[in-house]
Enzyme design. Structure first.
Site, PDB file in Angstrom:
ATOM      1  N   HIS A  58      -5.548  -3.486   5.383  1.00  0.00           N
ATOM      2  CA  HIS A  58      -4.904  -3.820   4.109  1.00  0.00           C
ATOM      3  C   HIS A  58      -5.912  -4.218   3.033  1.00  0.00           C
ATOM      4  O   HIS A  58      -5.599  -4.967   2.127  1.00  0.00           O
ATOM      5  CB  HIS A  58      -3.888  -4.942   4.366  1.00  0.00           C
ATOM      6  CG  HIS A  58      -3.086  -5.339   3.168  1.00  0.00           C
ATOM      7  ND1 HIS A  58      -2.327  -4.445   2.435  1.00  0.00           N
ATOM      8  CD2 HIS A  58      -2.914  -6.549   2.557  1.00  0.00           C
ATOM      9  CE1 HIS A  58      -1.733  -5.081   1.444  1.00  0.00           C
ATOM     10  NE2 HIS A  58      -2.081  -6.366   1.495  1.00  0.00           N
ATOM     11  N   ASP A 117       0.843  -1.212   0.000  1.00  0.00           N
ATOM     12  CA  ASP A 117       0.000   0.000   0.000  1.00  0.00           C
ATOM     13  C   ASP A 117       0.876   1.261   0.000  1.00  0.00           C
ATOM     14  O   ASP A 117       0.554   2.247  -0.660  1.00  0.00           O
ATOM     15  CB  ASP A 117      -0.932  -0.002   1.220  1.00  0.00           C
ATOM     16  CG  ASP A 117      -1.804  -1.242   1.251  1.00  0.00           C
ATOM     17  OD1 ASP A 117      -2.263  -1.654   0.175  1.00  0.00           O
ATOM     18  OD2 ASP A 117      -1.996  -1.818   2.338  1.00  0.00           O
TER      19      ASP A 117
END
Ligand code: APR
Length: 328
Positions: A177, A150
């Site tokens: 996530h 990310d």
């Protein structure tokens, strides 16, 4: 001796991750575990002229050999979603795989640092925790969910917009996530003040759902593997640096807030007392997590993103933990 074991080493993530780890001079033994093909992958990698010895281990009967004396265990094992499978079907299969591997780690490498890549990370990390509690080896400072992709995506996408070197741009991405639980904190990145609110919202959405771009482009053949391997290797080597004594290592990673000496007080002040896991900037030391840092000042838009993320994240955590605690 530094032994790093990759569980799921023959897979789409596992192979390039193992290749990247083979390039490190800090790893003396790279142990590759899977239910298929690791002897071939190990033989291939072992010809690369770097210091680490590479061994391949297949199936449950070789799990002990694969895991014993591991310093770090990285887990990208799992199954990709197949046509006709619901997300819940996928969760149950991957949850079972993670549970079995966590039991293996508890028995054969109880002192290892465990880095979980297998999705859904928001839920698979709580599974590892609950298994370790059952086996009496739980230390929250040594269990991590790898969310580095990310951060990597955020650096790439934001630098495209503001025109900086993506390798130098650090964008904090906190929360969880997947999807709306991914919280990029663009207001803390210098250069983003020139973006319009519309651009901020578009790039935030792109970071949150970046994985879908890859799934779509791969046209049903899989999800992110190469970028995930890059991110996984970067995080593994950062943890290794910290446990070998390097100071000042700070990484965004998904951890149990109990790993913080203050119980994650700085995070709980923002997201409430009943959030138990969160990805945040974490200071790493010889024993793993040494401190969880505050998320800092949020823009009004980011505060709204937090409100959407927290209920979803809590649900994901409960789902993972109860897979173990509710099992007979
Ligand atoms: N033990 C060890 N390895 C296993 C096990 C198990 N019990 N079950 C499956 N594997 C291995 C598979 O044999 C395969 O080599 O895990 C590997 C997974 O590789 P791929 O199917 O190519 O999947 P990949 O794209 O690498 O993704 C793996 O990471 O991001 C997540 O959602 C993704 O959960 C998925 C995982």
């Amino acid at each position: 001796m530094v032994k790093v074991t990759v569980c799921g080493a023959a897979g789409g993530i596992g192979q390039p991750l193992s290749l990247l780890l083979k390039q490190s001079a800090n790893i003396t033994h790279l142990s590759l575990f899977d239910i298929v093909n690791t002897p071939g992958v190990a033989a291939d990698l072992s010809h690369i002229n770097t210091v680490s010895k590479v061994t391949g281990h297949v199936g449950n009967e070789q799990m002990e050999e694969a895991l014993k004396d591991s310093t770090i265990v990285v887990i990208p094992a799992g199954v990709p979603r197949k046509p006709g499978m619901t997300r819940d079907d996928l969760f149950k299969i991957n949850a079972g795989i993670i549970r079995d591997l966590a039991v293996g780690v508890a028995k054969h490498a109880p002192k290892a640092f465990v880095l979980v890549i297998s999705n859904p990370v928001n839920s698979t990390v709580p599974i590892v925790t609950e298994v370790f509690k059952k086996h009496g080896i739980y230390d929250p400072k040594r269990i991590f969910g790898v969310t580095t992709l990310d951060i990597v995506r955020a650096s790439t996408f934001v630098s495209e917009l503001i025109g900086t070197d993506p390798a130098q741009l650090k964008v904090p991405v906190v929360g969880g996530h997947s999807g709306v639980t991914i919280l990029p904190l663009l207001s803390q990145v210098s250069g983003t003040e020139k973006l319009s609110q519309e651009q901020v919202e578009q790039v935030t959405n792109r970071i949150q759902f970046g994985g879908d771009e890859v799934v779509k482009a791969k046209a049903g053949t899989g999800s992110a593997t190469l970028s995930m391997a890059f991110a996984g290797a970067r995080f593994t080597l950062a943890v290794l640096d910290a446990i070998q004594g390097k100071t000042g290592v700070v990484e965004c990673t998904y951890v149990n807030l109990e790993s913080d000496p203050e119980g994650g007080k700085a995070i709980k002040q923002v997201v409430g007392d009943d959030v138990t896991y969160f990805s945040a900037q974490v200071e790493l030391g010889k024993d793993g997590v040494s401190k969880i840092l505050s998320v800092g000042k949020l823009s009004d838009y980011e505060k709204k993103l937090f409100e959407a993320a927290v209920p979803e994240l809590k649900g994901n955590i409960v789902k993972g933990a109860s897979f173990i605690t509710d099992a007979k």
